[in-house]
Enzyme design. Structure first.
Site, PDB file in Angstrom:
ATOM      1  N   ASP A  78       3.462  34.007  14.879  1.00 40.50           N
ATOM      2  CA  ASP A  78       2.155  34.633  14.726  1.00 40.50           C
ATOM      3  C   ASP A  78       2.314  35.801  13.739  1.00 40.50           C
ATOM      4  O   ASP A  78       3.426  36.102  13.280  1.00 40.50           O
ATOM      5  CB  ASP A  78       1.590  35.092  16.081  1.00 40.50           C
TER       6      ASP A  78
HETATM    7  C1  BGC Z   1      -3.641  35.869  15.724  1.00 39.42           C
HETATM    8  C2  BGC Z   1      -3.579  34.394  15.399  1.00 39.42           C
HETATM    9  C3  BGC Z   1      -4.025  34.121  13.991  1.00 39.42           C
HETATM   10  C4  BGC Z   1      -3.211  34.975  13.053  1.00 39.42           C
HETATM   11  C5  BGC Z   1      -3.507  34.727  11.588  1.00 39.42           C
HETATM   12  C6  BGC Z   1      -3.012  36.718  14.653  1.00 39.42           C
HETATM   13  O1  BGC Z   1      -3.262  38.055  14.899  1.00 39.42           O
HETATM   14  O2  BGC Z   1      -3.008  36.102  16.961  1.00 39.42           O
HETATM   15  O3  BGC Z   1      -4.348  33.682  16.328  1.00 39.42           O
HETATM   16  O4  BGC Z   1      -3.889  32.764  13.703  1.00 39.42           O
HETATM   17  O5  BGC Z   1      -3.429  36.339  13.361  1.00 39.42           O
HETATM   18  O6  BGC Z   1      -4.734  35.201  11.203  1.00 39.42           O
END
Ligand code: BGC
Length: 741
Positions: free
Chosen positions: A267
């Site tokens: 993530d």
């Molecule tokens: C979130 C994800 C997301 C990623 C990219 C993160 O903060 O937890 O769900 O896909 O950002 O935008």
């Protein structure tokens, strides 16, 4: 579909790997965002162009539009030494530009076919804009409505969550990932992110393996079984090791036990965040993550900046780097990017495929199907298309709050407000609007919610003046519809709440409107279950509409005025108060169960100050018509291991409207080697019954539906008695028993 067999690698990928330097392999493990999208961490990537040319980037996100993506793709293809195309990712969580309801709302439709259509539409629109990889579906189970990201989930239940996960993956990926309108799915957040302690985002998770396997892991596994091409790790730790560096999770479970052959991405900076978790410096956590089975590092550049050094120092092997690189390249190959790196870059497609009339019509339908009728005092709903209607509330004419959280690719300026929808649908009625109150009167709270622009506007007019205007309107109207609840960013990422009631400013408004003696309909918007014990006692109708998306106002009007009879059912339990959390329908019995009538008894498992039961159970939802269940029967009384059993029930539409009903089947395994839940959802069917119609519905319980993970984590069924319950929600009362030999 994703069918790489580890024994038979892709020759083109193997040939490419042989040409690559170690640095180029490491480059493929790097996912960057040049900014422009939503940056959820502190870092935004720098010098992206130069890095692409240097072969230091495997993929990008936050870039969209065929022309822009083409510029990036050309840098990679024409200016890097090996010309390897980029993966282009995006968070298409509930629609690309045609935003449909937040996932928690969509799941309330219990309609897998509709969900698949929703995902197909999102894939078609996103690929038209150059995207080939979607950071969705989010399949985390959540039993804690304090957690803001419950909005992005399909709720609390592993069975429903698994069906939803499967439908979304199949919708995004189709049967051919190289087709121009399909994209790679990314199942997230692996794993257990929805169980963050105390509902606080990014918090620790500590859970027994039995609970994981039986309650929290099934939707991830279902998504993998459905062929999901990639998996995103979660921010939380599991058994003391953050998911991003957790070898048991990423290798032993995901790859070895489940046979996942796609690639794993972190993530947003979750790799670097292992430093704050207390696992060492950037080099140490990057080594840990690679060895655990992480293939791609989102934004953090830990792999990019430390893996070569770790290799030189003998801390990682070239084989480990090659394995990760291979998995990223295989995804590109399967997407058809090696064949044609510009395959998603047709500049004519956006106009043809995005925000079309058909797509908006589907979004409207999806929204109407997601609404849950919580209460209908005096059968107040549906309203007639006549008379004077007072449309009141801070969300009644708010465009910026219609899309819901995590809709970064949507544009709230395109959303239909409730006021507009009412005027479109009820053209014969005299519709007048007053704001009535602020979403919240607290400017400090508003500031925290307004991170992406004003969602809560605290008016210069005093709360008293707002209220007076609304009451004056209400008193001269035939009926009041008040649109209240949460602003979009009151739920979602990093939007946890310890108090999940309707904000005080709006509570006051509701109470005053009811005191006028006029019939009052509450249209309730939120990204989570709310605690509404007081409002629920009022003589009102309550329609829960979540955050409905771009067609919000039209869909709400469709249901309020009876063009569509609501059929949604809650997929997460609504507690009476936050003290009951976590609360969910498949809880276990205790050795000292409370009495059925909920009368308090000392030394029983109950509370001094609250019943155990929720305000509204899982599966709950009313219709404008009524359904009667009768004649529950099984085709056998005893079955052997490996056999199925059919459960049949008769359902009659006994009310005045045609309507859809979600017939739900719950199972109780009466005795087994580990404590069983009191009941678990094991089947459902959504049916349409015309007014006065009667139907037989048969749901089959397959051998796997009787199985659970035992104390050695084997998936087994044990002989003994099972009790089946069928009905309209998780309190279903009709029951029969059978025996498994
Ligand atoms: C979130 C994800 C997301 C990623 C990219 C993160 O903060 O937890 O769900 O896909 O950002 O935008």
């Amino acid at each position: 579909m994703w069918t790489i067999n580890a024994q038979e690698r892709i020759p083109e990928v193997e040939a490419l790997l042989r040409k690559m330097t170690l640095e180029e392999k490491i480059g493929q493990l790097n996912l960057l965002t040049p900014g422009g999208g939503v940056a959820t961490g502190e870092v935004v990537s720098k010098n992206v162009e130069a890095k692409i040319k240097a072969g230091q980037v495997g993929g990008l996100f936050g870039v969209a539009g065929p022309d822009k993506v083409r510029v990036a793709q050309e840098l990679a293809v024409k200016e890097s030494r090996l010309g390897i195309p980029l993966l282009i990712g995006s968070d298409v969580i509930h629609g690309y530009k045609t935003t449909y309801p937040i996932p928690l709302g969509l799941s309330a439709s219990w309609d897998m076919d509709l969900m698949k259509q929703a995902a197909q539409m999102a894939a078609r629109e996103a690929t038209a804009d150059g995207i080939n990889w979607n950071f969705s579906p989010m399949v985390d189970i959540s039993r804690d409505p304090r957690w803001g990201r419950i909005a992005e989930t399909a709720g609390e239940d592993p069975y429903l969550g698994s069906k939803t996960a499967e439908a979304m993956v199949k919708g995004y990926q189709g049967s051919d990932l190289a087709a121009a309108h399909t994209l790679l799915a990314c199942v997230k957040h692996f794993a257990l992110y929805g169980a963050a302690e105390a509902g606080r985002d990014y918090h620790s998770v500590d859970m027994s393996k039995i609970k994981m396997f039986n309650q929290y892991l099934p939707p991830y596994k279902a998504a993998v079984d459905a062929g999901a091409a990639s998996v995103m790790t979660s921010f939380n730790d599991i058994d003391g090791v953050p998911a991003t560096g957790n070898k048991w999770l990423l290798t032993d479970l995901l790859r070895k036990r489940w046979g996942f052959d796609g690639f794993v991405v972190s993530d947003y900076t979750s790799l670097n965040e292992m430093i704050a978790h207390g696992l060492g410096d950037l080099q140490a956590v990057s080594t840990l993550a690679l060895k655990a089975g992480l293939d791609m590092d989102m934004v953090g550049e830990g792999f990019l900046t430390t893996l070569k050094k770790s290799f030189d120092e003998g801390k990682v092997t070239e084989a480990e780097i090659t394995d990760a690189c291979r998995r990223v390249l295989e995804a590109k190959y399967i997407s058809g990017l090696f064949d044609d790196p510009y395959r998603y870059l047709d500049s004519k497609r956006p106009e043809k495929d995005i925000l079309t009339k058909e797509n908006r019509a589907l979004a409207r339908k999806l929204a109407a199907h997601s609404f849950v009728l919580l209460k209908n005092h005096n059968d107040m709903l549906p309203l007639g298309n006549k008379g004077k209607i007072a449309l009141i509330g801070p969300l009644a004419d708010s465009r910026e709050n219609m899309l819901g959280t995590w809709a970064p690719t949507g544009d709230f300026n395109l959303a239909v407000t409730v006021l507009e929808g009412f005027k479109n649908v009820a053209s014969e009625a005299n519709i007048q609007y007053a704001k009535g109150s602020n979403i919240s009167n607290d400017p400090e709270f508003a500031k925290k919610v307004n991170v992406f622009g004003p969602r809560i506007e605290v008016e210069e007019r005093s709360p008293e003046a707002l209220l007076k205007e609304a009451l004056d309107l209400a008193k001269t109207s035939d009926v009041v519809v008040t649109v209240v609840g949460e602003a979009t960013e009151m739920s979602g990422e990093a939007a946890s709440r310890t108090d999940i009631s309707i904000p005080d400013s709006q509570k006051k408004l509701i109470r005053a409107l009811v005191d006028t003696g006029k019939p009052v309909v509450l249209v309730l918007m939120s990204g989570r279950p709310l605690t509404i014990p007081e409002e629920f006692e009022l003589p009102v109708a309550i329609l829960q509409v979540w955050h409905p998306g771009v067609e919000a106002g039209n869909a709400i009007a469709d249901v309020v005025f009876g063009d569509y009879n609501p059929s949604g059912k809650l997929t997460a339990t609504w507690p009476r108060n936050v003290g009951q959390i976590p609360i969910y329908h498949s809880a276990k019995n205790t050795g000292r169960p409370a009495p059925e009538n909920e009368e308090f008894q000392k030394f029983k498992s109950n509370y001094l100050d609250s019943p155990n039961s929720p305000l509204l159970p899982f599966g709950y939802g009313l219709s404008y018509t009524t359904f009667e269940y009768s004649n529950l029967r099984l085709n056998k009384e005893t079955i052997g291991q490996g056999e199925s059993i059919s459960v049949t029930v008769t359902i009659a539409n006994t009310g005045d409207y045609d309507g859809e009903e979600v017939v739900q089947l719950y199972l109780r395994d009466v005795v087994r080697s580990i404590t069983p839940p009191k009941r678990e959802l094991k089947g459902f069917q959504k049916i349409l019954l015309k007014k006065g119609e009667r139907k037989e519905v048969t749901i089959t319980l397959f051998p796997d539906d009787l199985k659970f993970y035992n104390s050695t984590l084997e998936f087994v069924s044990e002989p003994g008695e099972f009790e089946v319950f069928v009905g309209t929600d998780s309190d279903a009362q009709l029951s029969k028993t059978f025996t498994l030999k």
